[in-house]
Design a protein around this motif. Structure first.
Motif, PDB file in Angstrom:
ATOM      1  N   LYS A  10       0.846  -1.276   0.128  1.00  0.00           N
ATOM      2  CA  LYS A  10       0.137   0.033  -0.231  1.00  0.00           C
ATOM      3  C   LYS A  10       1.101   1.360   0.002  1.00  0.00           C
ATOM      4  N   ASP A  11       1.883   1.333   0.781  1.00  0.00           N
ATOM      5  CA  ASP A  11       2.856   2.535   0.770  1.00  0.00           C
ATOM      6  C   ASP A  11       3.507   2.384  -0.567  1.00  0.00           C
ATOM      7  N   TYR A  12       3.955   1.558  -1.100  1.00  0.00           N
ATOM      8  CA  TYR A  12       4.599   1.493  -2.528  1.00  0.00           C
ATOM      9  C   TYR A  12       3.659   1.986  -3.558  1.00  0.00           C
ATOM     10  N   ILE A  13       2.403   1.751  -3.598  1.00  0.00           N
ATOM     11  CA  ILE A  13       1.355   2.234  -4.269  1.00  0.00           C
ATOM     12  C   ILE A  13       1.310   3.665  -3.967  1.00  0.00           C
ATOM     13  N   TYR A  14       1.048   4.092  -2.865  1.00  0.00           N
ATOM     14  CA  TYR A  14       0.965   5.461  -2.814  1.00  0.00           C
ATOM     15  C   TYR A  14       2.248   6.352  -3.084  1.00  0.00           C
ATOM     16  N   TRP A  15       3.537   5.679  -2.927  1.00  0.00           N
ATOM     17  CA  TRP A  15       4.540   6.251  -3.524  1.00  0.00           C
ATOM     18  C   TRP A  15       4.520   6.536  -4.945  1.00  0.00           C
ATOM     19  N   LEU A  16       4.269   5.410  -5.685  1.00  0.00           N
ATOM     20  CA  LEU A  16       4.277   5.560  -7.028  1.00  0.00           C
ATOM     21  C   LEU A  16       3.023   6.553  -7.613  1.00  0.00           C
ATOM     22  N   TYR A  17       2.085   6.871  -6.882  1.00  0.00           N
ATOM     23  CA  TYR A  17       0.991   7.779  -7.121  1.00  0.00           C
ATOM     24  C   TYR A  17       1.635   9.040  -6.918  1.00  0.00           C
ATOM     25  N   TYR A  18       2.449   9.310  -5.686  1.00  0.00           N
ATOM     26  CA  TYR A  18       2.975  10.562  -5.563  1.00  0.00           C
ATOM     27  C   TYR A  18       3.938  10.879  -6.586  1.00  0.00           C
ATOM     28  N   GLN A  19       4.670   9.942  -7.038  1.00  0.00           N
ATOM     29  CA  GLN A  19       5.718   9.964  -8.346  1.00  0.00           C
ATOM     30  C   GLN A  19       5.051  10.685  -9.424  1.00  0.00           C
ATOM     31  N   TYR A  20       4.001   9.893  -9.806  1.00  0.00           N
ATOM     32  CA  TYR A  20       3.129  10.242 -10.838  1.00  0.00           C
ATOM     33  C   TYR A  20       2.658  11.863 -10.851  1.00  0.00           C
ATOM     34  N   LEU A  21       2.215  12.269  -9.585  1.00  0.00           N
ATOM     35  CA  LEU A  21       1.928  13.526  -9.573  1.00  0.00           C
ATOM     36  C   LEU A  21       3.139  14.359  -9.481  1.00  0.00           C
ATOM     37  N   LEU A  22       4.314  13.976  -8.967  1.00  0.00           N
ATOM     38  CA  LEU A  22       5.240  15.221  -9.177  1.00  0.00           C
ATOM     39  C   LEU A  22       5.846  15.262 -10.604  1.00  0.00           C
ATOM     40  N   ILE A  23       5.926  13.777 -11.268  1.00  0.00           N
ATOM     41  CA  ILE A  23       6.315  14.080 -12.690  1.00  0.00           C
ATOM     42  C   ILE A  23       5.540  14.861 -13.665  1.00  0.00           C
ATOM     43  N   THR A  24       4.091  14.519 -13.440  1.00  0.00           N
ATOM     44  CA  THR A  24       3.252  15.378 -14.157  1.00  0.00           C
ATOM     45  C   THR A  24       2.854  16.695 -13.934  1.00  0.00           C
TER      46      THR A  24
END
Length: 105
Positions: A32-46
């Protein structure tokens, strides 16, 4: 009465069971933390974290739609192109003829 050996084994089974349950909870938490981290990275990149909520939903909808179309197109057309390329290069490099009956006649 339980002998000390049996009581120790039962306690070990219970602790082992609770440890495996705890480990499963930790694994789920880690995923769950890893998925949140990936989503956060997506938000930062885009840079979509600076958009308003309705803009974010529109942006995510368009992004998911484009991604789905690319995956579908790759699924449908890439195998056809790979087969055609294989046929093309097998003819160039002297692959077997289409029919062995024509050689016999």
């Amino acid at each position: 009465m339980l002998s000390p050996e049996k009581a120790g084994k039962e306690g070990a089974c219970k602790s082992s069971s609770s440890q495996s349950h705890w480990k499963l909870k930790m694994d789920i938490k880690h995923v769950k933390d890893y998925i949140y981290w990936l989503y956060y990275q997506y938000l930062l990149i885009t840079c979509s974290y600076v958009l308003e909520p309705w803009e974010q939903s529109m942006f995510h909808t368009i992004t998911v739609t484009v991604f789905a179309m690319v995956v579908y197109t790759a699924y449908v057309f890439v195998p056809i192109h790979v087969r055609l390329a294989f046929e093309f290069f097998s003819q160039i490099f002297g692959g077997q003829p289409d029919s062995t009956v024509s050689i016999v006649n």
